[in-house]
Design an enzyme around this catalytic site. Sequence first.
Site, PDB file in Angstrom:
ATOM      1  CG  HIS A  58     -18.769 -38.711-106.158  1.00 61.17           C
ATOM      2  ND1 HIS A  58     -19.246 -39.460-107.200  1.00 61.17           N
ATOM      3  CD2 HIS A  58     -17.571 -38.242-106.577  1.00 61.17           C
ATOM      4  CE1 HIS A  58     -18.383 -39.436-108.198  1.00 61.17           C
ATOM      5  NE2 HIS A  58     -17.353 -38.689-107.839  1.00 61.17           N
TER       6      HIS A  58
ATOM      7  CG  HIS B  18     -12.943 -36.292-106.974  1.00 62.37           C
ATOM      8  ND1 HIS B  18     -12.409 -37.436-107.517  1.00 62.37           N
ATOM      9  CD2 HIS B  18     -14.227 -36.236-107.415  1.00 62.37           C
ATOM     10  CE1 HIS B  18     -13.333 -38.050-108.264  1.00 62.37           C
ATOM     11  NE2 HIS B  18     -14.447 -37.334-108.216  1.00 62.37           N
TER      12      HIS B  18
ATOM     13  CG  ASN C 223     -10.178 -39.414-109.465  1.00 62.92           C
ATOM     14  OD1 ASN C 223     -10.431 -39.146-108.285  1.00 62.92           O
ATOM     15  ND2 ASN C 223     -10.611 -38.664-110.458  1.00 62.92           N
TER      16      ASN C 223
ATOM     17  CD  GLU D 191     -15.845 -40.830-110.222  1.00 59.97           C
ATOM     18  OE1 GLU D 191     -15.466 -39.759-109.816  1.00 59.97           O
ATOM     19  OE2 GLU D 191     -16.770 -40.941-111.054  1.00 59.97           O
TER      20      GLU D 191
ATOM     21  CG  HIS E 168     -17.610 -41.263-114.567  1.00 60.31           C
ATOM     22  ND1 HIS E 168     -17.264 -39.998-114.139  1.00 60.31           N
ATOM     23  CD2 HIS E 168     -17.932 -41.130-115.872  1.00 60.31           C
ATOM     24  CE1 HIS E 168     -17.369 -39.145-115.147  1.00 60.31           C
ATOM     25  NE2 HIS E 168     -17.770 -39.810-116.209  1.00 60.31           N
TER      26      HIS E 168
ATOM     27  CG  ASP F 148     -18.248 -35.650-109.124  1.00 59.54           C
ATOM     28  OD1 ASP F 148     -17.152 -35.937-108.611  1.00 59.54           O
ATOM     29  OD2 ASP F 148     -18.463 -35.734-110.354  1.00 59.54           O
TER      30      ASP F 148
ATOM     31  CG  HIS G 114      -9.944 -29.137-111.633  1.00 60.02           C
ATOM     32  ND1 HIS G 114      -9.017 -30.126-111.808  1.00 60.02           N
ATOM     33  CD2 HIS G 114     -11.156 -29.720-111.822  1.00 60.02           C
ATOM     34  CE1 HIS G 114      -9.632 -31.267-112.094  1.00 60.02           C
ATOM     35  NE2 HIS G 114     -10.943 -31.049-112.093  1.00 60.02           N
TER      36      HIS G 114
HETATM   37  O1  DOR Z   1     -15.825 -33.603-113.706  1.00 64.50           O
HETATM   38  C1  DOR Z   1     -15.255 -34.527-113.168  1.00 64.50           C
HETATM   39  N1  DOR Z   1     -14.168 -34.334-112.424  1.00 64.50           N
HETATM   40  N2  DOR Z   1     -15.727 -35.759-113.325  1.00 64.50           N
HETATM   41  C2  DOR Z   1     -15.064 -36.836-112.893  1.00 64.50           C
HETATM   42  O2  DOR Z   1     -15.554 -37.922-113.052  1.00 64.50           O
HETATM   43  C3  DOR Z   1     -13.742 -36.696-112.257  1.00 64.50           C
HETATM   44  C4  DOR Z   1     -13.646 -35.377-111.615  1.00 64.50           C
HETATM   45  C5  DOR Z   1     -12.264 -35.041-111.182  1.00 64.50           C
HETATM   46  O3  DOR Z   1     -11.617 -35.875-110.513  1.00 64.50           O
HETATM   47  O4  DOR Z   1     -11.806 -33.933-111.466  1.00 64.50           O
HETATM   48 ZN    ZN Z   2     -16.061 -38.082-109.246  1.00 66.59          ZN
HETATM   49 ZN    ZN Z   3     -17.249 -39.143-112.205  1.00 62.55          ZN
END
Ligand code: DOR
Ligand code: ZN
Ligand code: ZN
Length: 402
Positions: free
Chosen positions: A48, A50, A82, A140, A169, A274, A278
């Site tokens: 998991h 991103h 995403n 997700e 999720h 996860d 950012h």
């Molecule tokens: O905190 C999160 N950030 N939860 C998520 O489900 C998405 C993720 C994101 O893509 O920034």
């Molecule tokens: Zn995620």
């Molecule tokens: Zn998530």
Amino acid sequence: MIYGKIYYKGRVVEAGVEVEDGIIKKVGKEVKGKEVRGLILPAAIDVHVHFRDFNEKHKETIETGSLSALYGGVCLVVDQPNTNPVVDCYEVYDRRMKMAKKSSYVDYTLNLALTNKNAKNIGEIVKKIEKKYYLPAIGEVFTQHENDELQITYKTLKELSVSKLLTIHAEDPRFVGKGSPNFKYRLPKAEIEAVKKCLQIGKYHFCHISTIKALQMISKSNSTCEITPHHFLLSEDDFKRLDGLINVNPPLRSKDEVEKLLKNVGLAEVIASDHAPHTIEEKLNGSSGFPGVETLYPLILGLIVKNVLNLNTIEKLTKNPAKIFGFERYGDIEVGNYANLAIFDLKKVEKIDVEKLHSKANWTPYEGFDAVFPEKVFIRGVEALNTEVLVDKGFGKILECV
Ligand code: DOR
Ligand code: ZN
Ligand code: ZN
């Protein structure tokens, strides 16, 4: 190839590993090899992450995210769709995989998004992708999301006719409010209710479970789940320390809940990061997500050294994800598998220091936490890291269909 203390069939034994064309040929005491200090473990799979890229290169790219993964002893990542644009069709999936082929340091695979637009023909999209690539899962899948296109109703889940693993999720929008810090507005009930509903519909893999109730419900079902280090190590009490950076979805929970989760990590099949980077500026404006791919394995080993977790916990980052997502030749150190190895000196516990990490996020919620980083990482038999990275970007293999 190498000889030393090695995690083999659930125990530490002294043995050598013979490798041919990146594949483990033999494991045994009689196998000769260069003697290594430290413990030879299977390299991790993070199911998991991103890695952003596309129109969000300022947050992270496949190149920087995968470099961070390699420094953390991760040999394979499952990226989430995403992104901007969302990976919701064959064309975007193919484009992203081609980018990964050129830029990833570690082996790479990608989930497909389920949206309100593609739900009707998701089966066809899966089929087309699977002609060329190995697709780990649809997900997700968000039961709650501020982007309407990504928020999927239980009805849509019920009506979906596709035989593919879905990763969910689970937060129920009825119990999710807006505001920061988000733990005040996204209640434990949101997760518990969503998990309950989903379990009535089907068999899933649940992402980042953050409540003991949901964890227990899933462990009694035929579904599986993952848990993240931030949900069993950090709590609402970190509000002051993390200040404006604390938002993550699902949010951090009470100290009491977190302690229970840590005691029950054994109930989750998988531990994943996860990794959701950012910029600090975006975080201060409320964005949710923590970077974590580089600190995932090191934190777990830090806990193993302190006897908070037992050594077999590493199977939640290796053997179990390979089994659940069907990654052939990944997971265990075993004859026939890729020689994906990470070597750790468990006597070298160090404090996590953001200056030494490689994600573009440039911050970590774990500053000062005890961790054990890998000394060496082998991916498919190639020494990819020996304190420093020894391979070029694009070394990572994208998972294609066989
Ligand atoms: O905190 C999160 N950030 N939860 C998520 O489900 C998405 C993720 C994101 O893509 O920034
Ligand atoms: Zn995620
Ligand atoms: Zn998530």
